[in-house]
Design a protein around this motif. Structure first.
Motif, PDB file in Angstrom:
ATOM      1  N   ALA A   1      70.632  55.160  35.004  1.00 42.55           N
ATOM      2  CA  ALA A   1      70.969  56.581  35.370  1.00 42.55           C
ATOM      3  C   ALA A   1      71.745  57.213  34.228  1.00 42.55           C
ATOM      4  CB  ALA A   1      71.683  56.899  36.758  1.00 42.55           C
ATOM      5  N   GLN A   2      72.803  56.245  33.655  1.00 38.34           N
ATOM      6  CA  GLN A   2      73.367  56.788  32.656  1.00 38.34           C
ATOM      7  C   GLN A   2      72.641  56.976  31.180  1.00 38.34           C
ATOM      8  OE1 GLN A   2      76.844  54.225  31.499  1.00 38.34           O
ATOM      9  NE2 GLN A   2      77.551  55.398  29.841  1.00 38.34           N
ATOM     10  N   THR A   3      71.653  55.906  31.090  1.00 34.70           N
ATOM     11  CA  THR A   3      70.953  56.253  29.801  1.00 34.70           C
ATOM     12  C   THR A   3      69.994  57.308  30.010  1.00 34.70           C
ATOM     13  OG1 THR A   3      70.902  53.640  29.632  1.00 34.70           O
ATOM     14  CG2 THR A   3      69.204  54.867  28.584  1.00 34.70           C
ATOM     15  N   ALA A   4      69.407  57.496  31.191  1.00 37.52           N
ATOM     16  CA  ALA A   4      68.746  58.884  31.260  1.00 37.52           C
ATOM     17  C   ALA A   4      69.545  59.967  31.350  1.00 37.52           C
ATOM     18  CB  ALA A   4      68.035  58.843  32.820  1.00 37.52           C
ATOM     19  N   LEU A   5      70.572  60.222  31.650  1.00 40.41           N
ATOM     20  CA  LEU A   5      71.508  61.345  31.296  1.00 40.41           C
ATOM     21  C   LEU A   5      71.685  61.408  29.877  1.00 40.41           C
ATOM     22  CD1 LEU A   5      72.937  63.447  33.051  1.00 40.41           C
ATOM     23  CD2 LEU A   5      75.024  61.963  33.081  1.00 40.41           C
ATOM     24  N   GLU A   6      71.935  60.393  29.127  1.00 40.70           N
ATOM     25  CA  GLU A   6      72.472  60.564  27.682  1.00 40.70           C
ATOM     26  C   GLU A   6      71.097  61.016  27.387  1.00 40.70           C
ATOM     27  OE1 GLU A   6      73.559  56.557  26.643  1.00 40.70           O
ATOM     28  OE2 GLU A   6      75.680  56.843  27.383  1.00 40.70           O
ATOM     29  N   TYR A   7      69.939  60.413  27.446  1.00 44.33           N
ATOM     30  CA  TYR A   7      68.666  61.057  27.073  1.00 44.33           C
ATOM     31  C   TYR A   7      68.600  62.278  27.012  1.00 44.33           C
ATOM     32  CZ  TYR A   7      63.757  61.819  26.295  1.00 44.33           C
ATOM     33  OH  TYR A   7      62.600  62.115  25.983  1.00 44.33           O
ATOM     34  N   LEU A   8      68.866  62.920  28.137  1.00 43.16           N
ATOM     35  CA  LEU A   8      68.675  64.306  28.770  1.00 43.16           C
ATOM     36  C   LEU A   8      69.727  65.095  27.760  1.00 43.16           C
ATOM     37  CD1 LEU A   8      68.168  64.396  32.321  1.00 43.16           C
ATOM     38  CD2 LEU A   8      66.587  64.887  30.737  1.00 43.16           C
TER      39      LEU A   8
ATOM     40  N   MET B   1      70.968  64.278  24.756  1.00 41.72           N
ATOM     41  CA  MET B   1      70.268  64.433  23.460  1.00 41.72           C
ATOM     42  C   MET B   1      69.125  65.225  23.379  1.00 41.72           C
ATOM     43  SD  MET B   1      70.488  60.519  21.910  1.00 41.72           S
ATOM     44  CE  MET B   1      69.109  59.698  23.080  1.00 41.72           C
ATOM     45  N   LEU B   2      68.318  65.268  24.223  1.00 40.55           N
ATOM     46  CA  LEU B   2      67.198  66.137  24.407  1.00 40.55           C
ATOM     47  C   LEU B   2      67.743  67.646  24.346  1.00 40.55           C
ATOM     48  CD1 LEU B   2      64.055  66.512  24.291  1.00 40.55           C
ATOM     49  CD2 LEU B   2      64.212  66.334  26.993  1.00 40.55           C
ATOM     50  N   ALA B   3      68.680  68.077  24.910  1.00 46.29           N
ATOM     51  CA  ALA B   3      69.241  69.519  25.153  1.00 46.29           C
ATOM     52  C   ALA B   3      69.757  69.677  23.787  1.00 46.29           C
ATOM     53  CB  ALA B   3      70.200  69.431  26.205  1.00 46.29           C
ATOM     54  N   ALA B   4      70.533  68.946  23.245  1.00 46.48           N
ATOM     55  CA  ALA B   4      70.961  69.058  21.872  1.00 46.48           C
ATOM     56  C   ALA B   4      69.929  69.356  20.784  1.00 46.48           C
ATOM     57  CB  ALA B   4      72.087  67.834  21.544  1.00 46.48           C
ATOM     58  N   ALA B   5      68.962  68.663  21.028  1.00 48.90           N
ATOM     59  CA  ALA B   5      67.716  68.896  20.258  1.00 48.90           C
ATOM     60  C   ALA B   5      67.100  70.037  20.154  1.00 48.90           C
ATOM     61  CB  ALA B   5      66.931  67.570  20.103  1.00 48.90           C
TER      62      ALA B   5
END
Length: 54
Positions: free
Chosen positions: A4-11, A13-17
């Motif tokens: 869940a933490q990895t998925a949240l970090e991915y989201l 990063m996606l938002a920042a991009a």
């Protein structure tokens, strides 16, 4: 929990991009609009000078 933490970090990063892409797109569109206005006013000035010289 780690998944869940990895998925949240991915989201995040996606938002920042996506935010960076939006900023770049807005900059390009604003620059294009300004360039179009500048070229248009220059063309009007040249056209006016040509017509005055005739």
């Amino acid at each position: 929990m780690r998944r869940a933490q990895t998925a949240l970090e991915y989201l995040f990063m996606l938002a920042a991009a996506l935010i960076l892409v939006a900023i770049a797109l807005r900059t390009v569109l604003d620059t294009t609009k300004q360039l179009q206005q500048t070229v248009s006013s220059y063309a009007k000035a040249v056209r006016k000078n040509v017509l005055e010289d005739l």
